[in-house]
Design a protein around this motif. Sequence first.
Motif, short mmCIF file in Angstrom:
data_model
loop_
_atom_site.label_atom_id
_atom_site.label_comp_id
_atom_site.label_asym_id
_atom_site.label_seq_id
_atom_site.Cartn_x
_atom_site.Cartn_y
_atom_site.Cartn_z
N VAL A 1 42.55 54.68 36.20
CA VAL A 1 43.14 55.28 37.40
C VAL A 1 44.65 55.08 37.33
O VAL A 1 45.13 53.99 37.08
N ARG A 2 45.39 56.14 37.54
CA ARG A 2 46.85 56.07 37.57
C ARG A 2 47.34 56.65 38.87
O ARG A 2 46.85 57.70 39.28
N PRO A 3 48.27 56.05 39.56
CA PRO A 3 48.85 54.76 39.19
C PRO A 3 47.84 53.64 39.38
O PRO A 3 46.97 53.72 40.26
N ARG A 4 47.96 52.64 38.57
CA ARG A 4 47.03 51.51 38.60
C ARG A 4 47.21 50.74 39.91
O ARG A 4 48.34 50.51 40.34
N PRO A 5 46.11 50.33 40.55
CA PRO A 5 46.23 49.53 41.78
C PRO A 5 46.90 48.19 41.49
O PRO A 5 46.81 47.66 40.39
N SER A 6 47.55 47.64 42.48
CA SER A 6 48.19 46.34 42.32
C SER A 6 47.13 45.24 42.31
O SER A 6 45.98 45.46 42.69
N LYS A 7 47.52 44.05 41.87
CA LYS A 7 46.59 42.92 41.91
C LYS A 7 46.18 42.62 43.34
O LYS A 7 45.07 42.21 43.61
N GLN A 8 47.11 42.85 44.28
CA GLN A 8 46.78 42.65 45.70
C GLN A 8 45.64 43.58 46.10
O GLN A 8 44.70 43.16 46.75
N GLU A 9 45.72 44.84 45.69
CA GLU A 9 44.68 45.81 46.03
C GLU A 9 43.37 45.52 45.29
O GLU A 9 42.30 45.65 45.86
N MET A 10 43.46 45.14 44.02
CA MET A 10 42.25 44.91 43.23
C MET A 10 41.56 43.60 43.56
O MET A 10 40.35 43.52 43.62
#
Length: 50
Positions: free
Chosen positions: A34-43
């Motif tokens: 998935v682009r843009p890649r989700p942030s670590k906060q989101e994941m």
Amino acid sequence: MLRWSQETGDYLPSRRTPDEFDRVSGEPDHSVRVRPRPSKQEMFGTNGKY
């Protein structure tokens, strides 16, 4: 490795992000790429160790 990770403050994640490419063919796996890649906060719900 332990000494290096302590010196740099690096860590092993508790969960790995899924591979974006097939390990045999090298083709992109569009189910996880998935682009843009989700942030670590989101994941993972964190900006630090996860």
